[in-house]
Each structure stands twice: as C-alpha cells, then as structure tokens.
Design a protein around this motif. Structure first.
Motif, mmCIF file in Angstrom:
data_model
loop_
_atom_site.group_PDB
_atom_site.id
_atom_site.type_symbol
_atom_site.label_atom_id
_atom_site.label_comp_id
_atom_site.label_asym_id
_atom_site.label_seq_id
_atom_site.Cartn_x
_atom_site.Cartn_y
_atom_site.Cartn_z
ATOM 1 N N LEU A 17 -14.613 7.321 1.373
ATOM 2 C CA LEU A 17 -13.384 7.824 1.979
ATOM 3 C C LEU A 17 -12.615 6.727 2.709
ATOM 4 C CD1 LEU A 17 -11.832 10.471 2.309
ATOM 5 C CD2 LEU A 17 -13.027 10.809 4.480
ATOM 6 N N SER A 18 -13.325 5.823 3.358
ATOM 7 C CA SER A 18 -12.653 4.756 4.096
ATOM 8 C C SER A 18 -11.866 3.836 3.159
ATOM 9 C CB SER A 18 -13.670 3.948 4.906
ATOM 10 O OG SER A 18 -14.606 3.310 4.054
ATOM 11 N N GLN A 19 -12.300 3.725 1.911
ATOM 12 C CA GLN A 19 -11.565 2.931 0.917
ATOM 13 C C GLN A 19 -10.194 3.540 0.645
ATOM 14 O OE1 GLN A 19 -15.013 1.282 -2.089
ATOM 15 N NE2 GLN A 19 -14.583 3.456 -2.120
ATOM 16 N N LEU A 20 -10.162 4.885 0.559
ATOM 17 C CA LEU A 20 -8.899 5.578 0.328
ATOM 18 C C LEU A 20 -7.932 5.349 1.482
ATOM 19 C CD1 LEU A 20 -10.906 7.104 -1.637
ATOM 20 C CD2 LEU A 20 -9.462 9.120 -1.282
ATOM 21 N N MET A 21 -8.470 5.403 2.706
ATOM 22 C CA MET A 21 -7.629 5.218 3.883
ATOM 23 C C MET A 21 -7.083 3.790 3.940
ATOM 24 S SD MET A 21 -7.695 8.243 5.002
ATOM 25 C CE MET A 21 -6.759 8.054 6.519
ATOM 26 N N ASN A 64 0.853 -1.182 0.000
ATOM 27 C CA ASN A 64 0.000 0.000 0.000
ATOM 28 C C ASN A 64 0.890 1.232 0.000
ATOM 29 O OD1 ASN A 64 0.663 0.558 2.880
ATOM 30 N ND2 ASN A 64 -0.488 -1.328 3.206
ATOM 31 N N ILE A 65 0.299 2.389 0.010
ATOM 32 C CA ILE A 65 1.074 3.627 -0.078
ATOM 33 C C ILE A 65 2.056 3.757 1.084
ATOM 34 C CG2 ILE A 65 0.886 6.151 0.052
ATOM 35 C CD1 ILE A 65 -1.678 5.877 -1.646
ATOM 36 N N LEU A 66 1.633 3.407 2.285
ATOM 37 C CA LEU A 66 2.523 3.508 3.444
ATOM 38 C C LEU A 66 3.678 2.517 3.375
ATOM 39 C CD1 LEU A 66 0.108 4.049 6.478
ATOM 40 C CD2 LEU A 66 1.158 5.738 4.977
ATOM 41 N N SER A 67 3.385 1.298 2.983
ATOM 42 C CA SER A 67 4.443 0.285 2.940
ATOM 43 C C SER A 67 5.451 0.563 1.829
ATOM 44 C CB SER A 67 3.840 -1.114 2.772
ATOM 45 O OG SER A 67 3.218 -1.255 1.501
ATOM 46 N N VAL A 68 4.985 1.170 0.763
ATOM 47 C CA VAL A 68 5.867 1.444 -0.380
ATOM 48 C C VAL A 68 6.717 2.697 -0.157
ATOM 49 C CG1 VAL A 68 5.880 2.157 -2.806
ATOM 50 C CG2 VAL A 68 4.475 0.232 -2.085
ATOM 51 N N LEU A 91 -5.240 6.443 -6.235
ATOM 52 C CA LEU A 91 -5.844 6.697 -4.927
ATOM 53 C C LEU A 91 -7.327 7.040 -5.014
ATOM 54 C CD1 LEU A 91 -5.435 7.090 -1.860
ATOM 55 C CD2 LEU A 91 -4.784 9.462 -2.353
ATOM 56 N N LEU A 92 -7.696 7.877 -5.973
ATOM 57 C CA LEU A 92 -9.075 8.375 -6.044
ATOM 58 C C LEU A 92 -10.005 7.489 -6.859
ATOM 59 C CD1 LEU A 92 -8.263 12.150 -6.692
ATOM 60 C CD2 LEU A 92 -9.034 11.152 -4.528
ATOM 61 N N PHE A 93 -9.461 6.823 -7.879
ATOM 62 C CA PHE A 93 -10.311 6.059 -8.810
ATOM 63 C C PHE A 93 -9.917 4.588 -8.875
ATOM 64 C CE2 PHE A 93 -10.024 10.438 -10.478
ATOM 65 C CZ PHE A 93 -11.364 10.794 -10.434
#
Length: 236
Positions: A225-229, A24-28, A196-198
């Motif tokens: 929004l929870s999907q994005l998080m 995910n974005i954090l792990s990458v 992230l958005l789509f």
C-alpha cells in the motif's frame, strides 16, 4: 489482518502529504480544476506519467481492477477535514445523504451528499461519471478542498476495495472483462488503475505469493500500500 489497523496506520503515516521530485499523480492532476474536458485531462495526464496507452491491459488485471472498484464505496471521501464520524446513505436512485455524529444532515461544500450518475454494478463507468469529476472539480464550486486532499481520502476507500480482493477466496469468480469491449474512456480509467495498482516499479505486487503474505501480516500488506501512496505523490 485487522482492516481498521491498516486504515488508521495509513492515516498516521500519511498525515503530512508532499510532492516528490518526479512526476506523480498529484503533480500531474493537482492543478487540473480548470480543465473542462475530463477525458482529455485523464489522457494527457496518463501520457505525462509515461503510460503507454496503446498497450492492452491483460484480462486478469482488468478483472481485478473491476472488482476492486466495485468494492470501493464512497465512504471516507465524505469524512474530510476531521469529520470522521460522518455516515453516508445512498438511495437506489443514486442520491446521497451524509449525516454527522449528531444525526444532522451535513451541508458543507466538501462533505455533503451529491447525486450519483454511476452505478456500482458498473464500477469503471461509475468512476468516470462520479469519482473522476469530483477528484478534478470537487463537490461544488465552493468546495475548498484540493485534489491532493480529495485523492488522499479516495485512496482510503480504494484501500478497502484492495483488501476485499486480497481476502477473496474464489478469485476464479471474478467478472470477466475484455479490453476490446471497453469504450475509449473506459480504457483510460483502466490504464489509470493499472498504473496505480500494478505498476512495474513495485517490489511488492498483487501476485498470489504476496497476497498470502498480506493476509498473514498487516505490516506486509502495508509494504504494498505504501508504494501506491508514494507513486501518487504522498511522502512520509
């Protein structure tokens, strides 16, 4: 839909952050502080996330990305570590000043103002010049915050930009953006926000049908929004 309710609901739900098993974005990007070449860092990260960088982003999505970023202001990112009452002021030259609840200038390494090189009139480039370096490197060398903290607060600001789009009455008025007119770095930024958005994995998207539901109910909007998080790497 009450915007403050949504924002504080996000804070409450996501107060404890963690990493999911898949990339995910954090792990990458979470350990990228040592990276010197930010464009290469973004490119490699997107490839690791499985983003097809050769796939052109449709014009309608580019226009939405541009609008959302244009309405994503540097507000919450100067309120980290419990300093919710900080206020941000920006000069036309780009310099920022942040003041605390007592009207005193904030000088700590993580919330103090900085010089902005980008302009909100060109939001994609602004992300490249100001936000992305801050996300990867922090505000200063002494900034103790992590990418995970910084991205969480950036998502707070992005949330406001998304809501501005949802409540935009005339979506035909969006500034036209063509993929072929973008620089290679611009394209990487747009690929990041397209992911992230789509994201294709989302059950709740930004289609007009769902937007009508989001306008009526904060609970419906929070499903999106929870999907994005979650995609970013934050878990309940």
């Amino acid at each position: 839909m009450n915007k403050k309710v949504i924002l504080f609901s996000l804070l409450f739900l996501m107060c404890v952050a963690g990493l999911s098993a898949k990339e995910n974005i954090l792990s990458v990007f979470g350990n990228s502080k040592a990276d010197v070449k930010l464009e290469l860092c973004l490119k490699k990260g997107l490839e690791k996330l499985g983003v097809n960088l050769d796939k052109e982003i449709p014009e309608d999505k580019l226009c939405i990305i541009n609008f959302i970023l244009k309405n994503t202001y540097e507000n919450n990112i100067h309120k980290m570590r419990g300093e919710e009452d900080n206020q941000v002021f920006v000069k036309e030259s780009g310099e920022e000043a942040v003041f605390d609840k007592d009207g005193k200038l904030v000088t700590n390494a993580w919330n103090r103002g900085s010089f902005n090189y980008g302009n909100y009139d060109k939001p994609i480039q602004k992300f490249e010049l100001d936000i992305w370096p801050w996300l990867i490197w922090g505000n200063t060398r002494e900034d103790p915050t992590t990418f995970e903290e910084r991205f969480f607060y950036y998502m707070m600001d992005l949330d406001i930009g998304i809501q501005e789009y949802i409540f935009l009455e005339d979506k035909k008025s969006l500034e036209k953006i063509k993929y072929d007119d973008l620089t290679e770095t611009d394209k990487l930024v747009c690929q990041f926000f397209n992911y992230l958005l789509f994201n294709e994995s989302y059950k709740y998207d930004l289609s007009e049908k769902n937007i009508k539901k989001y306008r009526k109910s904060a609970e419906n909007y929070f499903k999106y929004l929870s999907q994005l998080m979650e995609l970013s790497g934050y878990e309940n």
